[in-house]
Structures are given as structure tokens and as C-alpha cells.
Design an enzyme around this catalytic site. Sequence first.
Site, PDB file in Angstrom:
ATOM      1  N   PRO A  10       8.510 -13.392  -6.451  1.00  0.00           N
ATOM      2  CA  PRO A  10       9.939 -13.218  -6.680  1.00  0.00           C
ATOM      3  C   PRO A  10      10.546 -11.973  -6.045  1.00  0.00           C
ATOM      4  CG  PRO A  10       8.696 -12.834  -8.700  1.00  0.00           C
ATOM      5  CD  PRO A  10       7.746 -13.425  -7.706  1.00  0.00           C
ATOM      6  N   ASN A  11      11.744 -12.170  -5.556  1.00  0.00           N
ATOM      7  CA  ASN A  11      12.585 -11.111  -4.955  1.00  0.00           C
ATOM      8  C   ASN A  11      12.126 -10.661  -3.573  1.00  0.00           C
ATOM      9  OD1 ASN A  11      14.481 -10.828  -7.146  1.00  0.00           O
ATOM     10  ND2 ASN A  11      12.801  -9.917  -8.313  1.00  0.00           N
ATOM     11  N   ARG A  18      16.280  -4.479  -0.721  1.00  0.00           N
ATOM     12  CA  ARG A  18      15.621  -3.802  -1.851  1.00  0.00           C
ATOM     13  C   ARG A  18      15.402  -2.324  -1.482  1.00  0.00           C
ATOM     14  NH1 ARG A  18      10.855  -7.224  -4.477  1.00  0.00           N
ATOM     15  NH2 ARG A  18      11.352  -5.768  -6.161  1.00  0.00           N
ATOM     16  N   TYR A  23       9.966  -0.399  -0.341  1.00  0.00           N
ATOM     17  CA  TYR A  23       9.674  -1.677   0.306  1.00  0.00           C
ATOM     18  C   TYR A  23       9.917  -1.712   1.815  1.00  0.00           C
ATOM     19  CZ  TYR A  23       9.752  -2.896  -4.643  1.00  0.00           C
ATOM     20  OH  TYR A  23       9.505  -2.927  -5.991  1.00  0.00           O
ATOM     21  N   ASN A  72       1.250 -11.568  -2.206  1.00  0.00           N
ATOM     22  CA  ASN A  72       2.012 -10.527  -2.883  1.00  0.00           C
ATOM     23  C   ASN A  72       2.710 -11.214  -4.054  1.00  0.00           C
ATOM     24  OD1 ASN A  72       3.649  -8.550  -3.848  1.00  0.00           O
ATOM     25  ND2 ASN A  72       4.460  -7.923  -1.848  1.00  0.00           N
ATOM     26  N   ALA A  75       6.559  -9.161  -8.938  1.00  0.00           N
ATOM     27  CA  ALA A  75       6.604  -8.837 -10.373  1.00  0.00           C
ATOM     28  C   ALA A  75       5.567  -9.623 -11.181  1.00  0.00           C
ATOM     29  CB  ALA A  75       8.005  -9.098 -10.908  1.00  0.00           C
ATOM     30  N   GLU A  96      -4.918  -9.078  -2.077  1.00  0.00           N
ATOM     31  CA  GLU A  96      -3.698  -8.704  -2.821  1.00  0.00           C
ATOM     32  C   GLU A  96      -2.908  -7.699  -1.983  1.00  0.00           C
ATOM     33  OE1 GLU A  96      -4.620  -6.607  -6.454  1.00  0.00           O
ATOM     34  OE2 GLU A  96      -2.504  -6.077  -6.770  1.00  0.00           O
ATOM     35  N   HIS A  98       0.741  -5.304  -1.569  1.00  0.00           N
ATOM     36  CA  HIS A  98       1.992  -4.725  -2.068  1.00  0.00           C
ATOM     37  C   HIS A  98       2.571  -3.814  -1.005  1.00  0.00           C
ATOM     38  CE1 HIS A  98       1.121  -6.255  -6.035  1.00  0.00           C
ATOM     39  NE2 HIS A  98      -0.110  -5.812  -5.877  1.00  0.00           N
ATOM     40  N   ARG A 105       3.156   3.900  -9.426  1.00  0.00           N
ATOM     41  CA  ARG A 105       4.554   3.815  -9.871  1.00  0.00           C
ATOM     42  C   ARG A 105       4.623   3.770 -11.410  1.00  0.00           C
ATOM     43  NH1 ARG A 105       7.494  -0.719  -6.501  1.00  0.00           N
ATOM     44  NH2 ARG A 105       9.290   0.143  -7.662  1.00  0.00           N
TER      45      ARG A 105
HETATM   46  C1  DQA Z   1       5.574  -5.313  -5.191  1.00  0.00           C
HETATM   47  C2  DQA Z   1       5.425  -4.363  -6.371  1.00  0.00           C
HETATM   48  C3  DQA Z   1       5.848  -5.037  -7.669  1.00  0.00           C
HETATM   49  O1  DQA Z   1       5.677  -4.149  -8.757  1.00  0.00           O
HETATM   50  C4  DQA Z   1       7.318  -5.428  -7.582  1.00  0.00           C
HETATM   51  O2  DQA Z   1       7.708  -6.111  -8.768  1.00  0.00           O
HETATM   52  C5  DQA Z   1       7.649  -6.213  -6.377  1.00  0.00           C
HETATM   53  C6  DQA Z   1       6.973  -5.917  -5.108  1.00  0.00           C
HETATM   54  C7  DQA Z   1       5.304  -4.612  -3.841  1.00  0.00           C
HETATM   55  O3  DQA Z   1       5.184  -5.315  -2.842  1.00  0.00           O
HETATM   56  O4  DQA Z   1       5.243  -3.392  -3.785  1.00  0.00           O
HETATM   57  O5  DQA Z   1       8.566  -7.028  -6.382  1.00  0.00           O
HETATM   58  O6  DQA Z   1       4.617  -6.346  -5.325  1.00  0.00           O
END
Ligand code: DQA
Length: 142
Positions: A10-11, A18, A23, A72, A75, A96, A98, A105
Amino acid sequence: MKKVLIINGPNLNMLGKRPKEHYGSLTLEEINQMLEKENQGCFELEFFQSNSEGALISKLQECISYAGILINPAAYTHTSVGIRDALEMCSGIKLEIHLSKVDEREGFRRINLVRDVCHKCFQGLHENSYIEALKYLKEIIG
Ligand code: DQA
């Protein structure tokens, strides 16, 4: 040719809008183009993004036998037992990813339900987290 799924939660369709300090400034489309370039035809890459947990789980089930999965979960990293359990069933190498340094964080982001079912984590390098993960996959199964 070996198949590799690049799956984003998501997002991440909103990258570019963002917070850049976490990011970076690229869109997801631009990151995917960088991955195609880095891949140099080594794997058959499949890209998928969804804001919904069920759609992500269904896609992982579809790709259960792929040679590799770059994920990725965004959230859902911190909340989804369902995504964790789907990943656990996937037989390939699971990486994984990010963009941000998620382990450094807020406390709620340190809860991580997917780490133990993935082979390795790439974080904190913005778009290069994806690129480094693909390079690693090429090294080990390319
Ligand atoms: C994320 C880190 C997550 O905590 C966050 O909710 C994201 C992106 C990252 O790529 O740093 O949406 O996965």
C-alpha cells in the site's frame, strides 16, 4: 527463463509524492524501469502493486513457485500475518525491501512480521534497495 515477482504494498503507487527523506523522489514506474534495466534479460520480471492485503496474498499464491520474490509489503510489513503466511509458502528466494531505514524509525515499524520468512532484507537505500536486491538475486540464482 526463471520468473521473479516484484510486489509492492500500500501507498507505494504514490511514490514521488511521499516524504522524500524516507522514500526518495522516484515514482514506482521509474523504479520498475530501473529494475528492467538492471535485469538485462536475466529473469522474467513480473510487477504487481496493490493497496489491498487480499490482492497481495492472492498474487503471492499465484506465484508460489517463482524462482524469486522481491517484496516491499510497506505498512503490511508491520501488521499482516496473512502476507507472512503466504510468503512462507513461496518456494523461491524471498527478499524483503524497504526504501527507508525501517529498523531505525518509529517503534511500530520495528514490529516486522515478514523478516523471518525472507532470506535477506535490503533497506534504507531508497530506490537502490530494489536494485541491490536484484543484483543479489542475480548473484545467487541468475
Ligand atoms: C516502507 C516502510 C513502511 O514502514 C511504510 O509503511 C511504507 C514503506 C519502506 O519502503 O520504507 O509504506 O516499506
